[in-house]
Design an enzyme around this catalytic site. Structure first.
Site, PDB file in Angstrom:
ATOM      1  N   THR A  34      64.188  53.237  31.306  1.00 57.70           N
ATOM      2  CA  THR A  34      64.257  52.213  32.357  1.00 57.70           C
ATOM      3  C   THR A  34      65.268  51.130  32.013  1.00 57.70           C
ATOM      4  N   GLY A  73      58.521  50.139  25.189  1.00 56.70           N
ATOM      5  CA  GLY A  73      57.492  49.570  24.314  1.00 56.70           C
ATOM      6  C   GLY A  73      57.953  49.552  22.865  1.00 56.70           C
ATOM      7  N   GLU A 317      55.553  55.282  33.927  1.00 58.24           N
ATOM      8  CA  GLU A 317      55.531  56.740  33.922  1.00 58.24           C
ATOM      9  C   GLU A 317      55.591  57.280  35.336  1.00 58.24           C
TER      10      GLU A 317
HETATM   11  C1  LIG Z   1      45.266  53.531  30.585  1.00 60.64           C
HETATM   12  C2  LIG Z   1      46.526  53.881  29.840  1.00 60.64           C
HETATM   13  C3  LIG Z   1      46.298  53.687  28.391  1.00 60.64           C
HETATM   14  C4  LIG Z   1      47.150  54.144  27.467  1.00 60.64           C
HETATM   15  C5  LIG Z   1      48.334  54.966  27.816  1.00 60.64           C
HETATM   16  C6  LIG Z   1      49.077  55.289  26.588  1.00 60.64           C
HETATM   17  C7  LIG Z   1      50.381  55.064  26.475  1.00 60.64           C
HETATM   18  C8  LIG Z   1      51.184  54.442  27.552  1.00 60.64           C
HETATM   19  C9  LIG Z   1      51.417  53.028  27.198  1.00 60.64           C
HETATM   20  C10 LIG Z   1      52.459  52.312  27.698  1.00 60.64           C
HETATM   21  C11 LIG Z   1      53.496  52.880  28.571  1.00 60.64           C
HETATM   22  C12 LIG Z   1      54.409  53.700  27.729  1.00 60.64           C
HETATM   23  C13 LIG Z   1      55.464  54.236  28.148  1.00 60.64           C
HETATM   24  C14 LIG Z   1      55.954  54.172  29.509  1.00 60.64           C
HETATM   25  C15 LIG Z   1      57.087  54.857  29.650  1.00 60.64           C
HETATM   26  C16 LIG Z   1      57.804  54.920  30.887  1.00 60.64           C
HETATM   27  O1  LIG Z   1      57.461  54.330  31.888  1.00 60.64           O
HETATM   28  S1  LIG Z   1      59.140  55.945  30.751  1.00 60.64           S
HETATM   29  C17 LIG Z   1      59.968  55.798  32.266  1.00 60.64           C
HETATM   30  C18 LIG Z   1      59.199  56.508  33.367  1.00 60.64           C
HETATM   31  N1  LIG Z   1      60.025  56.566  34.513  1.00 60.64           N
HETATM   32  C19 LIG Z   1      59.765  57.373  35.534  1.00 60.64           C
HETATM   33  O2  LIG Z   1      58.757  58.044  35.609  1.00 60.64           O
HETATM   34  C20 LIG Z   1      60.821  57.397  36.592  1.00 60.64           C
HETATM   35  C21 LIG Z   1      60.320  58.036  37.857  1.00 60.64           C
HETATM   36  N2  LIG Z   1      61.423  58.713  38.525  1.00 60.64           N
HETATM   37  C22 LIG Z   1      61.553  60.090  38.444  1.00 60.64           C
HETATM   38  O3  LIG Z   1      60.790  60.796  37.811  1.00 60.64           O
HETATM   39  C23 LIG Z   1      62.704  60.701  39.205  1.00 60.64           C
HETATM   40  O4  LIG Z   1      63.693  59.714  39.446  1.00 60.64           O
HETATM   41  C24 LIG Z   1      62.239  61.281  40.575  1.00 60.64           C
HETATM   42  C25 LIG Z   1      61.516  60.232  41.375  1.00 60.64           C
HETATM   43  C26 LIG Z   1      61.350  62.464  40.318  1.00 60.64           C
HETATM   44  C27 LIG Z   1      63.449  61.687  41.359  1.00 60.64           C
HETATM   45  O5  LIG Z   1      64.237  62.417  40.469  1.00 60.64           O
HETATM   46  P1  LIG Z   1      65.596  63.071  41.016  1.00 60.64           P
HETATM   47  O6  LIG Z   1      66.232  62.114  41.966  1.00 60.64           O
HETATM   48  O7  LIG Z   1      66.388  63.540  39.865  1.00 60.64           O
HETATM   49  O8  LIG Z   1      65.060  64.350  41.704  1.00 60.64           O
HETATM   50  P2  LIG Z   1      64.748  64.666  43.210  1.00 60.64           P
HETATM   51  O9  LIG Z   1      66.056  64.783  43.927  1.00 60.64           O
HETATM   52  O10 LIG Z   1      63.710  63.757  43.779  1.00 60.64           O
HETATM   53  O11 LIG Z   1      64.101  66.089  42.988  1.00 60.64           O
HETATM   54  C28 LIG Z   1      64.970  67.140  42.563  1.00 60.64           C
HETATM   55  C29 LIG Z   1      64.104  68.303  42.192  1.00 60.64           C
HETATM   56  O12 LIG Z   1      63.579  68.087  40.875  1.00 60.64           O
HETATM   57  C30 LIG Z   1      62.188  68.243  40.889  1.00 60.64           C
HETATM   58  N3  LIG Z   1      61.635  67.347  39.874  1.00 60.64           N
HETATM   59  C31 LIG Z   1      61.779  66.008  39.824  1.00 60.64           C
HETATM   60  N4  LIG Z   1      61.147  65.532  38.726  1.00 60.64           N
HETATM   61  C32 LIG Z   1      60.615  66.609  38.087  1.00 60.64           C
HETATM   62  C33 LIG Z   1      59.832  66.757  36.897  1.00 60.64           C
HETATM   63  N5  LIG Z   1      59.454  65.689  36.166  1.00 60.64           N
HETATM   64  N6  LIG Z   1      59.467  67.997  36.522  1.00 60.64           N
HETATM   65  C34 LIG Z   1      59.828  69.060  37.275  1.00 60.64           C
HETATM   66  N7  LIG Z   1      60.558  69.002  38.432  1.00 60.64           N
HETATM   67  C35 LIG Z   1      60.934  67.768  38.815  1.00 60.64           C
HETATM   68  C36 LIG Z   1      61.779  67.848  42.274  1.00 60.64           C
HETATM   69  O13 LIG Z   1      60.511  68.391  42.570  1.00 60.64           O
HETATM   70  C37 LIG Z   1      62.887  68.461  43.088  1.00 60.64           C
HETATM   71  O14 LIG Z   1      62.652  69.833  43.206  1.00 60.64           O
HETATM   72  P3  LIG Z   1      63.036  70.539  44.584  1.00 60.64           P
HETATM   73  O15 LIG Z   1      62.147  69.899  45.609  1.00 60.64           O
HETATM   74  O16 LIG Z   1      62.735  71.967  44.313  1.00 60.64           O
HETATM   75  O17 LIG Z   1      64.483  70.212  44.804  1.00 60.64           O
HETATM   76  C1  LIG Z   2      53.565  48.128  30.788  1.00 64.63           C
HETATM   77  C2  LIG Z   2      54.832  48.902  31.042  1.00 64.63           C
HETATM   78  C3  LIG Z   2      55.363  49.673  30.016  1.00 64.63           C
HETATM   79  C4  LIG Z   2      56.546  50.374  30.239  1.00 64.63           C
HETATM   80  N1  LIG Z   2      57.067  51.109  29.200  1.00 64.63           N
HETATM   81  C5  LIG Z   2      58.251  51.752  29.397  1.00 64.63           C
HETATM   82  C6  LIG Z   2      58.847  52.483  28.315  1.00 64.63           C
HETATM   83  O1  LIG Z   2      58.311  52.536  27.209  1.00 64.63           O
HETATM   84  N2  LIG Z   2      60.029  53.104  28.540  1.00 64.63           N
HETATM   85  C7  LIG Z   2      60.662  53.062  29.768  1.00 64.63           C
HETATM   86  O2  LIG Z   2      61.728  53.657  29.911  1.00 64.63           O
HETATM   87  N3  LIG Z   2      60.111  52.384  30.812  1.00 64.63           N
HETATM   88  C8  LIG Z   2      58.926  51.733  30.645  1.00 64.63           C
HETATM   89  N4  LIG Z   2      58.371  51.035  31.689  1.00 64.63           N
HETATM   90  C9  LIG Z   2      59.102  50.922  32.958  1.00 64.63           C
HETATM   91  C10 LIG Z   2      58.501  51.787  34.053  1.00 64.63           C
HETATM   92  O3  LIG Z   2      58.758  53.139  33.811  1.00 64.63           O
HETATM   93  C11 LIG Z   2      59.097  51.337  35.397  1.00 64.63           C
HETATM   94  O4  LIG Z   2      58.642  50.025  35.645  1.00 64.63           O
HETATM   95  C12 LIG Z   2      58.658  52.275  36.514  1.00 64.63           C
HETATM   96  O5  LIG Z   2      59.306  53.510  36.375  1.00 64.63           O
HETATM   97  C13 LIG Z   2      58.954  51.692  37.912  1.00 64.63           C
HETATM   98  O6  LIG Z   2      60.322  51.421  38.067  1.00 64.63           O
HETATM   99  P1  LIG Z   2      60.790  49.946  38.461  1.00 64.63           P
HETATM  100  O7  LIG Z   2      60.073  48.990  37.604  1.00 64.63           O
HETATM  101  O8  LIG Z   2      62.282  49.941  38.475  1.00 64.63           O
HETATM  102  O9  LIG Z   2      60.261  49.725  39.946  1.00 64.63           O
HETATM  103  P2  LIG Z   2      61.069  50.111  41.283  1.00 64.63           P
HETATM  104  O10 LIG Z   2      61.394  51.558  41.280  1.00 64.63           O
HETATM  105  O11 LIG Z   2      62.160  49.137  41.492  1.00 64.63           O
HETATM  106  O12 LIG Z   2      59.877  49.886  42.357  1.00 64.63           O
HETATM  107  C14 LIG Z   2      59.726  48.647  43.042  1.00 64.63           C
HETATM  108  C15 LIG Z   2      59.109  48.963  44.383  1.00 64.63           C
HETATM  109  O13 LIG Z   2      60.037  49.741  45.130  1.00 64.63           O
HETATM  110  C16 LIG Z   2      59.418  50.930  45.598  1.00 64.63           C
HETATM  111  N5  LIG Z   2      60.415  52.023  45.635  1.00 64.63           N
HETATM  112  C17 LIG Z   2      61.346  52.302  44.714  1.00 64.63           C
HETATM  113  N6  LIG Z   2      62.064  53.388  45.071  1.00 64.63           N
HETATM  114  C18 LIG Z   2      61.559  53.801  46.263  1.00 64.63           C
HETATM  115  C19 LIG Z   2      61.848  54.885  47.155  1.00 64.63           C
HETATM  116  N7  LIG Z   2      62.824  55.762  46.891  1.00 64.63           N
HETATM  117  N8  LIG Z   2      61.084  55.013  48.265  1.00 64.63           N
HETATM  118  C20 LIG Z   2      60.087  54.137  48.533  1.00 64.63           C
HETATM  119  N9  LIG Z   2      59.769  53.080  47.738  1.00 64.63           N
HETATM  120  C21 LIG Z   2      60.499  52.928  46.617  1.00 64.63           C
HETATM  121  C22 LIG Z   2      58.318  51.225  44.583  1.00 64.63           C
HETATM  122  O14 LIG Z   2      57.294  52.042  45.161  1.00 64.63           O
HETATM  123  C23 LIG Z   2      57.827  49.808  44.282  1.00 64.63           C
HETATM  124  O15 LIG Z   2      56.913  49.422  45.289  1.00 64.63           O
HETATM  125  C24 LIG Z   2      57.190  50.314  31.495  1.00 64.63           C
HETATM  126  C25 LIG Z   2      56.647  49.535  32.529  1.00 64.63           C
HETATM  127  C26 LIG Z   2      55.469  48.835  32.303  1.00 64.63           C
HETATM  128  C27 LIG Z   2      54.899  48.010  33.426  1.00 64.63           C
END
Ligand SMILES: CC/C=C\C/C=C\C/C=C\C/C=C\C=C\C(=O)SCCNC(=O)CCNC(=O)[C@H](O)C(C)(C)COP(=O)(O)OP(=O)(O)OC[C@H]1O[C@@H](n2cnc3c(N)ncnc32)[C@H](O)[C@@H]1OP(=O)(O)O
Ligand SMILES: Cc1cc2nc3c(=O)[nH]c(=O)nc-3n(C[C@H](O)[C@H](O)[C@H](O)COP(=O)(O)OP(=O)(O)OC[C@H]3O[C@@H](n4cnc5c(N)ncnc54)[C@H](O)[C@@H]3O)c2cc1C
Length: 551
Positions: A34, A73, A317
């Site tokens: 991110t 993190g 995530e």
């Molecule tokens: C209670 C909890 C307690 C403890 C928890 C313990 C630990 C956690 C603690 C803290 C947090 C720690 C870490 C947090 C980390 C993060 O947040 S990391 C960052 C996470 N970010 C995201 O998840 C970003 C989300 N965005 C996406 O995944 C992608 O941008 C997308 C929205 C999927 C769009 O991707 P893209 O534009 O490339 O693809 P599309 O055009 O939408 O789709 C293309 C085709 O690909 C297929 N697809 C997409 N993603 C996947 C996948 N992951 N696996 C398989 N296939 C995938 C999609 O279905 C399309 O397929 P098609 O329809 O056949 O074309």
């Molecule tokens: C506690 C915490 C820990 C994290 N840890 C990590 C980490 O370790 N590593 C890491 O890489 N990231 C980490 N993240 C980041 C996290 O993965 C992002 O915050 C998350 O993926 C959401 O992206 P964003 O914050 O850019 O929100 P945005 O994507 O900007 O979303 C903002 C708003 O816009 C809307 N939106 C965005 N795109 C669209 C669309 N195409 N259509 C409709 N609505 C849309 C969303 O639904 C939301 O309401 C962490 C976040 C938190 C809160």
């Protein structure tokens, strides 16, 4: 996320080098994907990794403020390595986002390396025990070998080679963590409802008649309505988590054999189950707090911490909305397969009923309600596809028609997920209790019925649209639900005790096993710094002058 990504995105040779060091804590890493400007839209990430064949290095750069990595993190002060997701450039061509292992601090001094800017992003709603940080690069070089090369490679001369069998191999870690988060949601909801149910058994408030003693608040129907769905959902999420983990493991095994056919369904399932389980857990943990009155608002109850910790899972995530839209993408494709007479994968096989053109006859049995949820999901999807097609016929592009239909698409995905969760919940309980005692079977069946009745009553509007449910059926179901709550009441404390959560894990003055709530609340209050002296020095510096009109 650092270790799973090393395992999922590195070649065997790279794993042999990095994994032992990571598992041995010689290096501490995080997953920096991110950025300040992008979290959801991975393809829009701005950090660049440009290959230089002269030096066989990648030049990492943060071209803009919004390209700074943000949120990872442990990034601020803890880690000395990062997995950085960056746009890969070689021979002047951009090949999209790829993962790189980047050392950001000196292994001895822990000082940031030259060309690395790193710091803390500041206080958050929760998670303040984690130093989430920011990271910027100023043309910082890393060896070519630090590109994680399982799914794609850059050869010494800069030639780019695609290895992965499917386009989203680099997204694998996110699927893995999403699967884990369903289990985490269950675990944290179980903690919250243990706290709230135990406290509700201790707390007495109000006497229905002037002579009688005050009632345990757990005896009130409204309190049971708030809390028993929490218990039922904790079980539902746990059982769905176990089911999803097996689905994940089976898919991974198939991919290892070169078969990626089940990956789209896994992505759709992990997306909607992660979205719904984390959203349900966060809102029900808040509901547990509501059920504990003022003492639920105390940090010493443990509930504010749980809420702040879990509500973040709705965002990280993969944001709730985004992941449901991913599932919707899969569902629309499944709908088109039904139309084309093609076979469907197991979790969407119910969609064929979308084409009967008839309302499902209402049946209030557990299996009947699950079928109704499936009919509801099929009906919402059918209506959504109709909206999509109406917009396409009006001349809009697919992207425009899709965007205008996303509210309905999300509704269809949520309904699909509820149907899948409900089906799994009941079938897993039946599978796991085959040899259980009649009492255990009875209690667990009561809990899944609470879940089914609760959600049927929450979705009466949709059920009226897609099933033959009548007003009197709804009236009967409400009475049956309320009667079921009373049946569960005598076992409620025993049921949450069965989560077997120790006091040290609950961290709660309200939920401790001994039930000494008031003594624990008072003991926690004494820890307040404000109780260190009878008169706080602010009396002399602010209050007294104000009272004498001198401020
Ligand atoms: C209670 C909890 C307690 C403890 C928890 C313990 C630990 C956690 C603690 C803290 C947090 C720690 C870490 C947090 C980390 C993060 O947040 S990391 C960052 C996470 N970010 C995201 O998840 C970003 C989300 N965005 C996406 O995944 C992608 O941008 C997308 C929205 C999927 C769009 O991707 P893209 O534009 O490339 O693809 P599309 O055009 O939408 O789709 C293309 C085709 O690909 C297929 N697809 C997409 N993603 C996947 C996948 N992951 N696996 C398989 N296939 C995938 C999609 O279905 C399309 O397929 P098609 O329809 O056949 O074309
Ligand atoms: C506690 C915490 C820990 C994290 N840890 C990590 C980490 O370790 N590593 C890491 O890489 N990231 C980490 N993240 C980041 C996290 O993965 C992002 O915050 C998350 O993926 C959401 O992206 P964003 O914050 O850019 O929100 P945005 O994507 O900007 O979303 C903002 C708003 O816009 C809307 N939106 C965005 N795109 C669209 C669309 N195409 N259509 C409709 N609505 C849309 C969303 O639904 C939301 O309401 C962490 C976040 C938190 C809160």
């Amino acid at each position: 996320m650092f270790v799973p990504t090393l395992m999922g995105q590195c070649t065997p040779e790279q794993q042999a080098y990095w994994l032992p060091r990571a598992l041995d804590m010689q290096i501490i890493g995080t997953y920096a994907q991110t950025e300040l400007g992008h979290g959801t839209f991975i393809r829009g990430l701005e950090t660049t990794a440009t290959y230089d064949p002269e030096t066989e290095t990648f030049v990492m750069n943060s071209p803009t403020l919004t390209s700074y990595k943000w949120w990872a993190g442990g990034l601020a002060k803890t880690v000395n390595y990062c997995i950085v997701v960056a746009q890969l450039y070689t021979k002047g061509v951009c090949h999209g986002t790829h993962p790189f292992i980047v050392q950001i601090r000196d292994e001895e001094t822990h000082m940031p390396r030259p060309g690395v800017k790193v710091g803390d992003i500041g206080p958050k709603l929760g998670f303040n025990t984690a130093d989430n940080g920011y990271l910027g690069f100023d043309n910082y070089r890393i060896p070519r070998d630090n590109m994680m090369m399982k799914n794609a490679q850059v050869l010494k001369d800069g030639t780019y080679v695609k290895v992965a069998r499917h386009g989203k191999a680099t997204y694998g870690t996110m699927v893995f963590v999403r699967v884990l988060l369903v289990n985490e949601a269950a675990f944290n909801l179980a903690k919250a409802c243990t706290i709230a149910v135990r406290y509700s058994a201790i707390r007495r408030q109000c006497s229905p008649d002037s002579e009688g003693s005050e009632l345990q608040v757990l005896d009130y129907s409204t309190q049971q309505h708030k809390l028993f769905i929490c218990i039922a959902t904790a079980h539902a999420l746990q059982l769905n988590s176990t089911w999803l983990w097996k689905t994940f493991s089976d898919t991974l095994a198939a991919i290892k054999q070169g078969n990626v056919d089940t990956l789209p369904e896994l992505h759709a399932l992990s997306s909607c189950l992660k979205a719904l389980s984390t959203a349900d857990a966060a809102s029900l943990i808040e509901q547990c707090r509501h059920a504990c009155g003022g003492h639920g608002y105390m940090m010493s109850s443990g509930l504010p911490y749980l809420y702040a910790f879990v509500t973040a899972t709705r965002t990280y995530e993969g944001d709730y909305t985004i992941l449901l839209l991913q599932t919707a993408r899969f569902l629309v494709k499944a709908y088109e397969q039904v139309e084309a007479g093609k076979p469907l994968t197991p979790t969407v096989s119910y969609l064929s009923q979308a084409f009967t053109g008839k309302k499902l006859p209402w049946d209030s049995s557990p299996d009947g309600i699950i079928r109704a949820f499936q009919a509801l999901a099929a009906g919402k999807l059918s209506s959504t596809v109709k909206s999509l097609r109406k917009r396409l016929e009006s001349g809009l592009s697919y992207e425009q028609a899709w965007e205008l239909s996303t509210i309905q698409l999300n509704g269809a995905a949520e309904a699909h997920c509820r149907a899948v969760m409900s089906q799994n919940y009941k079938s897993e309980i039946e599978r796991l209790t085959v040899n259980s005692s009649p009492n255990v079977k009875l209690v667990l069946q009561q809990l899944y019925k609470v879940y089914l009745y609760y959600w049927a009553l929450e979705r009466t509007g949709d059920l009226l649209l897609y099933t033959s449910i009548s007003e009197s059926d709804i009236f009967e179901l409400q009475l049956r639900y309320e009667g079921l709550l009373k049946e569960i009441r005598p076992n409620a404390v025993g049921i949450v005790d069965a989560f077997d959560l120790r006091d040290e894990v609950l961290h709660s003055a309200l939920g401790s096993y001994d039930g000494n709530v008031y003594e624990r609340l008072m003991a926690e209050a004494q820890k307040s710094p404000l109780n260190a002296e009878p008169v706080n020095q602010t009396f002399h510096t602010y209050l007294k002058p104000m009272m004498k009109g001198k401020l």
